[in-house]
Design a protein around this motif. Structure first.
Motif, PDB file in Angstrom:
ATOM      1  N   GLY A 283      10.733  32.586  27.484  1.00 25.30           N
ATOM      2  CA  GLY A 283      11.940  33.090  28.154  1.00 25.30           C
ATOM      3  C   GLY A 283      11.792  34.547  28.556  1.00 25.30           C
ATOM      4  N   ALA A 284      11.287  35.372  27.641  1.00 24.50           N
ATOM      5  CA  ALA A 284      11.101  36.794  27.944  1.00 24.50           C
ATOM      6  C   ALA A 284      10.101  36.960  29.088  1.00 24.50           C
ATOM      7  CB  ALA A 284      10.621  37.546  26.704  1.00 24.50           C
ATOM      8  N   GLY A 285       9.026  36.168  29.050  1.00 24.59           N
ATOM      9  CA  GLY A 285       8.025  36.241  30.106  1.00 24.59           C
ATOM     10  C   GLY A 285       8.563  35.819  31.457  1.00 24.59           C
ATOM     11  N   GLN A 286       9.377  34.791  31.467  1.00 24.49           N
ATOM     12  CA  GLN A 286       9.972  34.315  32.722  1.00 24.49           C
ATOM     13  C   GLN A 286      10.918  35.362  33.301  1.00 24.49           C
ATOM     14  OE1 GLN A 286      11.655  30.598  31.491  1.00 24.49           O
ATOM     15  NE2 GLN A 286       9.719  29.499  31.603  1.00 24.49           N
ATOM     16  N   ARG A 287      11.592  36.099  32.450  1.00 23.50           N
ATOM     17  CA  ARG A 287      12.472  37.167  32.945  1.00 23.50           C
ATOM     18  C   ARG A 287      11.631  38.294  33.577  1.00 23.50           C
ATOM     19  NH1 ARG A 287      15.411  35.483  28.393  1.00 23.50           N
ATOM     20  NH2 ARG A 287      14.327  36.903  26.982  1.00 23.50           N
ATOM     21  N   VAL A 288      10.458  38.544  33.014  1.00 22.67           N
ATOM     22  CA  VAL A 288       9.566  39.554  33.591  1.00 22.67           C
ATOM     23  C   VAL A 288       9.152  39.150  35.007  1.00 22.67           C
ATOM     24  CG1 VAL A 288       7.275  40.610  33.425  1.00 22.67           C
ATOM     25  CG2 VAL A 288       8.682  40.353  31.377  1.00 22.67           C
ATOM     26  N   LEU A 289       8.882  37.852  35.196  1.00 20.12           N
ATOM     27  CA  LEU A 289       8.360  37.367  36.472  1.00 20.12           C
ATOM     28  C   LEU A 289       9.441  36.972  37.471  1.00 20.12           C
ATOM     29  CD1 LEU A 289       5.403  35.149  35.222  1.00 20.12           C
ATOM     30  CD2 LEU A 289       5.356  37.528  35.968  1.00 20.12           C
ATOM     31  N   LYS A 290      10.693  37.094  37.082  1.00 16.60           N
ATOM     32  CA  LYS A 290      11.791  36.654  37.945  1.00 16.60           C
ATOM     33  C   LYS A 290      11.738  37.313  39.320  1.00 16.60           C
ATOM     34  CE  LYS A 290      16.831  36.208  37.991  1.00 16.60           C
ATOM     35  NZ  LYS A 290      18.088  36.486  37.254  1.00 16.60           N
ATOM     36  N   SER A 291      11.427  38.602  39.353  1.00 13.97           N
ATOM     37  CA  SER A 291      11.421  39.337  40.621  1.00 13.97           C
ATOM     38  C   SER A 291      10.232  38.973  41.499  1.00 13.97           C
ATOM     39  CB  SER A 291      11.408  40.841  40.356  1.00 13.97           C
ATOM     40  OG  SER A 291      10.218  41.226  39.683  1.00 13.97           O
ATOM     41  N   MET A 292       9.278  38.231  40.948  1.00 15.21           N
ATOM     42  CA  MET A 292       8.073  37.910  41.717  1.00 15.21           C
ATOM     43  C   MET A 292       8.187  36.590  42.474  1.00 15.21           C
ATOM     44  SD  MET A 292       4.935  39.239  39.327  1.00 15.21           S
ATOM     45  CE  MET A 292       3.855  39.252  40.760  1.00 15.21           C
ATOM     46  N   LYS A 293       9.281  35.891  42.297  1.00 16.44           N
ATOM     47  CA  LYS A 293       9.440  34.617  42.997  1.00 16.44           C
ATOM     48  C   LYS A 293       9.435  34.786  44.512  1.00 16.44           C
ATOM     49  CE  LYS A 293      11.894  32.192  39.293  1.00 16.44           C
ATOM     50  NZ  LYS A 293      13.132  31.500  38.876  1.00 16.44           N
TER      51      LYS A 293
ATOM     52  N   LYS B   9      -1.406  39.093  39.878  1.00 19.37           N
ATOM     53  CA  LYS B   9      -0.330  40.081  39.748  1.00 19.37           C
ATOM     54  C   LYS B   9       0.640  39.704  38.628  1.00 19.37           C
ATOM     55  CE  LYS B   9      -0.239  42.002  44.439  1.00 19.37           C
ATOM     56  NZ  LYS B   9      -0.348  43.413  44.003  1.00 19.37           N
ATOM     57  N   MET B  10       0.924  38.416  38.492  1.00 16.69           N
ATOM     58  CA  MET B  10       1.797  37.975  37.405  1.00 16.69           C
ATOM     59  C   MET B  10       1.149  38.272  36.058  1.00 16.69           C
ATOM     60  SD  MET B  10       3.626  34.403  38.558  1.00 16.69           S
ATOM     61  CE  MET B  10       2.095  33.488  38.710  1.00 16.69           C
ATOM     62  N   ARG B  11      -0.133  37.978  35.965  1.00 20.02           N
ATOM     63  CA  ARG B  11      -0.851  38.231  34.713  1.00 20.02           C
ATOM     64  C   ARG B  11      -0.822  39.720  34.364  1.00 20.02           C
ATOM     65  NH1 ARG B  11      -4.391  35.609  31.559  1.00 20.02           N
ATOM     66  NH2 ARG B  11      -4.212  33.763  32.886  1.00 20.02           N
ATOM     67  N   ALA B  12      -1.093  40.574  35.369  1.00 18.96           N
ATOM     68  CA  ALA B  12      -1.101  42.014  35.128  1.00 18.96           C
ATOM     69  C   ALA B  12       0.279  42.517  34.691  1.00 18.96           C
ATOM     70  CB  ALA B  12      -1.554  42.747  36.385  1.00 18.96           C
ATOM     71  N   LYS B  13       1.316  41.975  35.325  1.00 17.99           N
ATOM     72  CA  LYS B  13       2.669  42.419  34.993  1.00 17.99           C
ATOM     73  C   LYS B  13       3.050  41.999  33.577  1.00 17.99           C
ATOM     74  CE  LYS B  13       7.295  42.844  36.923  1.00 17.99           C
ATOM     75  NZ  LYS B  13       8.165  42.606  38.095  1.00 17.99           N
ATOM     76  N   LEU B  14       2.697  40.793  33.211  1.00 16.26           N
ATOM     77  CA  LEU B  14       3.006  40.321  31.861  1.00 16.26           C
ATOM     78  C   LEU B  14       2.263  41.140  30.806  1.00 16.26           C
ATOM     79  CD1 LEU B  14       2.979  36.464  32.486  1.00 16.26           C
ATOM     80  CD2 LEU B  14       4.948  37.821  31.758  1.00 16.26           C
ATOM     81  N   MET B  15       1.011  41.440  31.077  1.00 17.19           N
ATOM     82  CA  MET B  15       0.230  42.218  30.108  1.00 17.19           C
ATOM     83  C   MET B  15       0.762  43.641  30.002  1.00 17.19           C
ATOM     84  SD  MET B  15      -3.651  40.740  30.521  1.00 17.19           S
ATOM     85  CE  MET B  15      -4.121  41.292  28.886  1.00 17.19           C
ATOM     86  N   SER B  16       1.298  44.183  31.105  1.00 18.20           N
ATOM     87  CA  SER B  16       1.884  45.524  31.049  1.00 18.20           C
ATOM     88  C   SER B  16       3.164  45.536  30.215  1.00 18.20           C
ATOM     89  CB  SER B  16       2.175  46.039  32.460  1.00 18.20           C
ATOM     90  OG  SER B  16       3.287  45.373  33.039  1.00 18.20           O
TER      91      SER B  16
ATOM     92  N   ASP C 246       5.215  27.997  36.792  1.00 15.62           N
ATOM     93  CA  ASP C 246       4.746  27.229  37.954  1.00 15.62           C
ATOM     94  C   ASP C 246       5.231  27.817  39.275  1.00 15.62           C
ATOM     95  OD1 ASP C 246       3.438  25.304  39.388  1.00 15.62           O
ATOM     96  OD2 ASP C 246       5.024  23.806  39.173  1.00 15.62           O
ATOM     97  N   LEU C 247       4.724  28.978  39.601  1.00  9.49           N
ATOM     98  CA  LEU C 247       5.076  29.623  40.871  1.00  9.49           C
ATOM     99  C   LEU C 247       4.032  29.367  41.956  1.00  9.49           C
ATOM    100  CD1 LEU C 247       6.434  33.123  39.785  1.00  9.49           C
ATOM    101  CD2 LEU C 247       7.716  31.212  40.731  1.00  9.49           C
ATOM    102  N   GLN C 248       3.166  28.394  41.736  1.00 13.53           N
ATOM    103  CA  GLN C 248       2.124  28.135  42.715  1.00 13.53           C
ATOM    104  C   GLN C 248       2.744  27.684  44.050  1.00 13.53           C
ATOM    105  OE1 GLN C 248      -0.572  25.306  41.063  1.00 13.53           O
ATOM    106  NE2 GLN C 248      -1.365  26.722  39.523  1.00 13.53           N
ATOM    107  N   PRO C 249       2.329  28.294  45.147  1.00 13.28           N
ATOM    108  CA  PRO C 249       2.887  27.926  46.448  1.00 13.28           C
ATOM    109  C   PRO C 249       2.327  26.592  46.925  1.00 13.28           C
ATOM    110  CG  PRO C 249       1.130  29.534  46.721  1.00 13.28           C
ATOM    111  CD  PRO C 249       1.338  29.377  45.245  1.00 13.28           C
ATOM    112  N   ASP C 250       3.091  25.911  47.770  1.00 12.63           N
ATOM    113  CA  ASP C 250       2.557  24.683  48.370  1.00 12.63           C
ATOM    114  C   ASP C 250       1.615  25.069  49.511  1.00 12.63           C
ATOM    115  OD1 ASP C 250       4.154  25.456  50.503  1.00 12.63           O
ATOM    116  OD2 ASP C 250       5.774  24.078  49.965  1.00 12.63           O
ATOM    117  N   GLU C 251       1.038  24.069  50.178  1.00 14.79           N
ATOM    118  CA  GLU C 251       0.037  24.337  51.211  1.00 14.79           C
ATOM    119  C   GLU C 251       0.615  25.178  52.353  1.00 14.79           C
ATOM    120  OE1 GLU C 251      -3.022  21.900  54.172  1.00 14.79           O
ATOM    121  OE2 GLU C 251      -1.839  20.837  52.658  1.00 14.79           O
ATOM    122  N   ALA C 252       1.837  24.867  52.756  1.00 11.07           N
ATOM    123  CA  ALA C 252       2.465  25.609  53.856  1.00 11.07           C
ATOM    124  C   ALA C 252       2.666  27.076  53.479  1.00 11.07           C
ATOM    125  CB  ALA C 252       3.797  24.973  54.224  1.00 11.07           C
ATOM    126  N   ALA C 253       3.079  27.304  52.227  1.00 19.85           N
ATOM    127  CA  ALA C 253       3.299  28.676  51.771  1.00 19.85           C
ATOM    128  C   ALA C 253       1.984  29.431  51.690  1.00 19.85           C
ATOM    129  CB  ALA C 253       3.985  28.671  50.406  1.00 19.85           C
TER     130      ALA C 253
END
Length: 271
Positions: free
Chosen positions: A158-168, A182-189, A205-212
């Motif tokens: 939960g804490a980690g997901q809150r860190v990554l919320k702005s990266m969606k 970038k997500m990994r670096a932000k979490l480690m920071s 699971d923020l992996q983009p689809d093919e179109a993205a």
């Protein structure tokens, strides 16, 4: 043996001046006066005077510390520093801490447990950052680690997901690889270790689809073209290739862009 000849109230409520043999001797709180029954005519031995003064100093320290604790939980170190700032003698400060600890108002272990619980519920700190912050509050690192050892890795999601919320909003703007980096670096920071970082990224699971992914390639490719357009074609392609590679795109994706399959090459200048 000195005799109390006068007890007069100070301007400050609850404080009294004690006179011995006609001379001012010391000040005392209302609690101290009541506890030792400091009345006119009472004889005080030097030992009793020292006891009265120590009691009064300890009471003052305890009162200050109690007031400090009334606003929010504190650590033992924070209370001692607060009392030192108010010119409380070390022995009185230690006595106040001992009394408040015995009463359950001061407990570093409970402080750590509460800090971890609050962070898991609404915070964004990983275990390493929490350890650093709590250590700065004077808490024994071994005590902190003992409490952290009781927290399962999945409880940090939960804490980690809150860190990554702005990266969606980065999905479709960055390559999948760069977004993950970038997500990994932000979490480690934020103090999450590698194992927890991997679990958080897999869970969110923020992996983009093919179109993205294609949209991200298009966006970064145009940015690279604008940056290197002044170079000749061969050098420009090399620099664009390196730029896209460092931004996480695969060789096949880069080849597709440089071949004009993502954006016709003659249209790049229009962007």
């Amino acid at each position: 043996m000195p005799i109390i000849t006068k007890v007069s109230s100070q301007k400050r409520p609850g404080r009294y001046n004690i006179f011995l043999d006609g001379q001012y001797a010391f000040a005392a709180s209302e609690q101290t006066v009541a506890t030792f029954v400091l009345l006119k005519g009472q004889e005080l031995t030097p030992k009793k005077i020292a006891e009265v003064k120590q009691f009064d100093a300890d009471s003052k320290a305890t009162s200050l510390a109690s007031n400090y604790l009334s606003y929010q939980a504190r650590t033992v170190y924070e209370v001692l520093q607060y009392l030192k700032k108010h010119d409380i003698a070390d022995d009185s400060a230690q006595n106040a801490v001992a009394q408040l600890s015995a009463m359950g108002f001061l407990d570093d272990q409970k402080y750590v447990a509460l800090a971890i619980k609050q962070n898991l519920r609404s915070g964004t700190d990983g275990p390493l950052t929490l350890t650093r912050k709590l250590t700065q509050k004077g808490i024994d690192p071994a005590l902190i680690q003992t409490e952290l050892d009781g927290i399962a890795d999945e409880d940090w999601l939960g804490a980690g997901q809150r860190v990554l919320k702005s990266m969606k909003n980065k999905v479709g703007k960055l390559s999948e690889r760069e977004l993950t980096r970038k997500m990994r670096a932000k979490l480690m920071s934020h103090g999450f270790n590698s194992a927890i970082v991997g679990s958080i990224i897999a869970e969110i699971d923020l992996q983009p689809d093919e179109a993205a992914q294609v949209e991200a390639l298009k966006k970064q490719g145009v940015k690279a073209y604008k940056r290197f357009r002044r170079f000749n074609e061969g050098e420009r392609k090399t620099k664009i290739r390196n730029y896209l590679f460092t931004h996480g795109f695969s060789s096949s994706e880069i080849d597709a862009f440089l071949a004009g399959e993502i954006i016709p090459l003659d249209e790049l200048a229009e962007y």
